[in-house]
Design an enzyme around this catalytic site. Structure first.
Site, PDB file in Angstrom:
ATOM      1  N   GLY A  32       0.779  -1.233   0.000  1.00  0.00           N
ATOM      2  CA  GLY A  32       0.000   0.000   0.000  1.00  0.00           C
ATOM      3  C   GLY A  32       0.806   1.277   0.000  1.00  0.00           C
ATOM      4  N   GLY A  73       2.869   2.137  -2.394  1.00  0.00           N
ATOM      5  CA  GLY A  73       2.972   2.614  -3.771  1.00  0.00           C
ATOM      6  C   GLY A  73       4.196   2.155  -4.527  1.00  0.00           C
ATOM      7  N   LYS A  74       4.827   1.052  -4.091  1.00  0.00           N
ATOM      8  CA  LYS A  74       6.069   0.643  -4.758  1.00  0.00           C
ATOM      9  C   LYS A  74       5.821   0.176  -6.192  1.00  0.00           C
ATOM     10  CE  LYS A  74       6.143  -3.942  -2.548  1.00  0.00           C
ATOM     11  NZ  LYS A  74       4.995  -3.742  -1.632  1.00  0.00           N
ATOM     12  N   THR A  75       4.677  -0.469  -6.446  1.00  0.00           N
ATOM     13  CA  THR A  75       4.391  -0.934  -7.810  1.00  0.00           C
ATOM     14  C   THR A  75       4.216   0.261  -8.752  1.00  0.00           C
ATOM     15  OG1 THR A  75       3.356  -2.959  -7.002  1.00  0.00           O
ATOM     16  CG2 THR A  75       2.818  -2.283  -9.244  1.00  0.00           C
ATOM     17  N   SER A  76       3.493   1.274  -8.312  1.00  0.00           N
ATOM     18  CA  SER A  76       3.280   2.459  -9.144  1.00  0.00           C
ATOM     19  C   SER A  76       4.607   3.161  -9.439  1.00  0.00           C
ATOM     20  CB  SER A  76       2.331   3.438  -8.450  1.00  0.00           C
ATOM     21  OG  SER A  76       1.069   2.834  -8.245  1.00  0.00           O
ATOM     22  N   ASP A 115       4.066  -8.576  -7.398  1.00  0.00           N
ATOM     23  CA  ASP A 115       3.033  -8.065  -6.505  1.00  0.00           C
ATOM     24  C   ASP A 115       1.745  -8.853  -6.738  1.00  0.00           C
ATOM     25  OD1 ASP A 115       1.215  -6.670  -5.041  1.00  0.00           O
ATOM     26  OD2 ASP A 115       1.513  -4.752  -6.027  1.00  0.00           O
ATOM     27  N   THR A 174      -4.240  -2.554  -2.430  1.00  0.00           N
ATOM     28  CA  THR A 174      -3.329  -3.563  -1.899  1.00  0.00           C
ATOM     29  C   THR A 174      -3.665  -3.945  -0.461  1.00  0.00           C
ATOM     30  OG1 THR A 174      -1.572  -2.855  -3.398  1.00  0.00           O
ATOM     31  CG2 THR A 174      -0.903  -4.117  -1.463  1.00  0.00           C
TER      32      THR A 174
END
Length: 590
Positions: free
Chosen positions: A18, A20-23, A45, A506
Site C-alpha cells: 500500500g 505505492g512501490k508498484t506504481s 506483486d 493492496t
C-alpha cells in the site's frame, strides 16, 4: 529523482503493502524506456495491475509493451509460483507418508516465506547473465526478497534438505527443501543483489512515524548482509497548498512533516526523494508519467456534494460485542493499518460502557498504554492495560529453542536453526505465548488484543501440539478439562476476530488473503474495520475529495465481497491519542 540518476542494471523496489512501490516501479520503467534504455519490468506483486496499466495481458512471460517502445514486462504470480513449488515437494510423498504427515508438510509450505522463496526461484534467472535478459539495459523488480530469505539462501545447511533433517519447529525451513536450481545459480543471484555496481535498492515509504521506523529496520537488515546501495522514496506526501483548504488537510500536512522531522537517523543519511500525493488513480500511462514529476500539478475541482454511503461506526460493532458481556476481541492486519489504535478505541468504548476490560498491546512505543493510563477518567477505572515487549519475548523463545532443540546440532545445523528463529513466524509464536496467559481472563471480562499470529502460524502451532502440551503441563490436575488458545480462537462464541485494513487496493487484497489464511485454520473473522477513511470525512480539499471518491470502490468491495459486517473509521484531524479522541474514533461523541 535521485534514485534514477545513473541507475545500475538492477533496481529493486521494496516496502510495505500500500505504500505505492508498484506504481513507482512502473513510472520508473516508463521514464527509463522513454530516455532510450531497454527496460524489463518484473512484477511479483499479488495485486499487480501492470497489465491493466498498459492495457495488455502480460502474465508469466516476457511481453513487449506496444505503447512504450523499448519496454517489456513480466508478471510473476507469487501464489501460483508457490503452489507449483509446493506440488514439486509434496507430490512425491503423497501415498507414501501418512496423510497427517503430508498435511503437516503442506502447512509448512503455506506461509509467506514459501511464497517469497518460490518467487525468488522464479526470478533468479533474471539476476544472472543469460540469453533471457541479455537485451535489456535495466531490469526493475517491484519487490525484493527480505534479509531473512537471503540469509537462508546463503546458509550451507539449507541445502541438505528439510524433510530428512527434521530441524526446527516449522516456519521457514520447509520451503528450502524444494530448491531445484543449482546452488551456484543462487549464489550468483545473491552476489548480484549485494553488488552495488549492479543493484540499487529503493525503499518506498509513507510519511508516517511507524512506517518510517519499519523502513529503518528493513534498511539495517539488508545493509547488514551487503545490500548497501539504498535510496529512500517518501511517497504520497500531501502538497502544502492543500493545507489551505480545510482543517483536516492542514492536520495531515502537519502530521506528515512532523514524522519526517523525527525520521530515524539511518534513513536521513540515505539519498532521498519525495513524491507528492496525487488525486488520481495511478492507472494508465498518462497518470504514471505524472507520478514522478516534481512540478506541482493542478488538482481538478472535485464535486463538493457530500459523499453518501453506509458508514457503520466502530461504536455499532461494539454494540454487538458488548451484548456478550465478556470475551476475547482480537485485532489483526498488516503493519501500518492502525490495528493498535483500533484495539485501544474498542477497549475504551467497552470500558466507557461499564465493562471490565484488559487491553493487551505489543505496541513498541507503548504510547497508547501511557496515554490511557495518564488521562483521569473515572469511567475507565475498570480498564487495565498490559504491554508485551515483542523483542524480549522473541529473544526468550529463541534461547529456549536453542537450548533444547539446538543442543544436539552440529555447527551447520545450529546456524540453520538460528536463522529459522529469525523468521516473522518466530515473533508471532513468542508474542502469542505471552498473550495466551492473558486470554484465559476472557471468561470473566473483555480481553482486547492488538495483534495475533496469522492462521498459518496458528496451524503450525496446533500441528506441533506445542500449546496443547504447554497448557496441559500448567494444569494443576492433569485430569481437568482445559481449552487451548487455539480451541478458544476457533470458538466464535468466545472470540471475535476483527481484520483492520485501509480503503486502498493492496491493503484490501492483503486483508482478504489474511481472511483466507484464518479460515484455513478454522477461524472465521467476525468483522472488518476500514481505518483512516477520507470518504468518511467532510473534507473540502480538492485532492482529498478525489481520494475519497477513489476509496468508494474498495469500501464497496469490503462490504459486498469480503466482510460479514464492517465499520468505517474516519481519518481524524488530530492523532487518536487519549480517551476523548479514541471515543471520537469509535464514533461515540457522548
Amino acid at each position: 529523482m535521485n534514485f534514477l540518476n545513473h541507475p545500475p542494471r538492477f533496481l529493486f523496489f521494496t516496502g510495505k503493502g500500500g505504500v505505492g512501490k508498484t506504481s513507482i516501479a512502473c513510472a520508473s520503467a516508463i521514464q527509463l524506456a522513454e530516455s532510450g534504455k531497454r527496460v524489463l519490468l518484473v512484477s511479483t506483486d499479488p495485486a499487480s495491475n501492470v497489465g491493466q496499466v498498459f492495457g495488455i495481458s502480460i502474465g508469466n512471460q516476457i511481453t513487449a509493451v506496444p505503447a512504450v517502445p523499448r519496454l517489456a514486462a513480466l508478471e510473476i504470480d507469487p501464489q501460483a509460483a508457490a503452489q507449483t513449488y509446493r506440488n514439486r515437494i509434496v507430490d512425491p510423498v503423497r501415498g507414501i507418508l501418512p496423510e497427517a504427515v503430508v498435511k503437516g508438510i503442506e502447512e509448512q509450505l503455506s506461509g509467506a516465506c514459501t511464497t517469497e522463496i518460490a518467487a525468488f526461484d522464479e526470478f533468479t534467472a533474471l539476476l544472472i547473465d543469460s540469453a533471457l535478459t541479455a537485451d535489456y539495459d535495466h531490469i526493475l523488480f517491484d519487490t525484493a526478497p527480505t534479509g531473512h530469505t537471503i540469509r537462508l539462501l546463503q546458509l550451507p545447511g539449507a541445502w541438505s534438505g528439510f524433510l530428512e533433517a527434521g530441524i526446527g519447529d516449522a516456519s521457514c525451513l520447509g520451503p528450502l527443501s524444494g530448491l531445484a536450481k543449482q546452488r551456484e545459480q543462487y549464489q550468483a543471484a545473491v552476489e548480484a543483489l549485494a553488488d552495488g555496481q549492479r543493484t540499487r535498492l529503493i525503499l518506498v515509504a509513507r510519511a508516517q512515524t511507524s512506517t518510517l521506523r519499519e523502513v529503518a529496520r528493513t534498511h539495517e537488515e539488508l545493509a547488514a548482509i551487503g545490500l548497501q546501495q539504498q535510496y529512500l522514496v517518501i511517497n504520497g506526501i500531501l502538497p502544502v497548498a492543500e493545507a489551505d483548504h480545510d482543517a483536516l488537510a492542514a492536520a495531515i500536512y502537519k502530521r506528515e512533516q512532523a514524522a519526517l522531522n523525527v525520521m530515524p537517523e539511518v534513513l536521513k543519511a540515505l539519498p532521498q526523494d519525495s513524491v507528492a500525493l496525487k488525486a488520481f488513480d495511478l492507472v494508465g500511462l498518462a497518470a504514471l508519467r505524472q507520478l514522478l514529476q516534481t512540478t506541482p500539478q493542478a488538482t481538478p475541482a472535485a464535486n463538493q456534494a457530500p459523499i453518501s454511503f453506509n458508514k457503520p461506526s466502530l461504536s455499532q460493532l461494539v454494540d454487538s460485542i458488548a451484548a456478550d458481556g465478556h470475551g476475547l476481541v482480537m485485532l489483526m492486519g498488516k503493519g501500518g493499518v492502525g490495528k493498535t489504535t483500533i484495539a485501544a478505541a474498542i477497549a475504551v468504548e467497552l470500558a466507557q460502557r461499564g465493562f471490565a476490560v484488559h487491553l493487551s498491546t505489543s505496541d513498541p512505543a507503548a504510547h497508547l498504554a501511557n496515554t490511557i493510563n495518564s488521562v483521569p477518567n473515572s469511567a475507565l477505572e475498570n480498564m487495565s492495560v498490559s504491554r508485551i515487549d515483542p523483542h524480549a519475548e522473541t529473544e526468550r523463545y529463541r534461547q529456549q529453542v536453542l537450548q533444547t532443540k539446538g543442543a544436539q546440532l552440529d555447527a551447520a545445523g545450529r546456524a540453520l536453526l538460528e536463522e529459522d528463529l529469525r523468521s516473522p513466524c518466530t515473533e508471532e509464536i513468542a508474542v502469542f505465548q505471552a498473550f495466551s496467559r492473558i486470554i484465559r481472563e476472557a471468561g470473566k471480562k473483555f480481553v482486547v488484543m492488538d495483534t495475533a499470529p496469522t492462521g498459518h502460524t496458528l496451524l503450525l502451532l496446533d500441528a506441533t501440539g506445542a500449546y496443547h502440551r504447554e497448557v496441559a503441563r500448567q494444569m494443576d490436575n492433569a485430569h481437568l478439562h482445559f481449552t487451548t488458545p487455539m480451541m478458544q480462537l476457533q470458538d466464535s462464541g468466545q472470540t471475535k476476530v476483527l481484520i483492520v485494513t485501509l480503503a486502498e487496493k493492496t491493503p484490501v487484497l492483503e486483508a482478504a488473503n489474511l481472511q483466507a489464511d484464518l479460515r484455513r485454520a478454522g477461524i472465521e473473522p467476525w468483522a472488518w474495520v476500514i481505518n483512516n477513511s477520507v470518504a468518511a470525512t467532510s473534507t473540502s480539499s480538492p485532492l482529498l475529495r478525489q481520494r475519497a471518491i477513489n476509496e468508494m470502490h474498495e469500501i464497496k468491495s469490503v462490504a459486498e465481497q469480503h466482510a460479514r459486517r464492517y465499520a468505517v473509521v474516519p481519518m481524524l484531524k488530530e492523532e487518536p491519542v487519549g480517551v476523548p479522541r479514541l471515543l471520537e474514533l469509535a464514533g461515540n461523541r457522548h
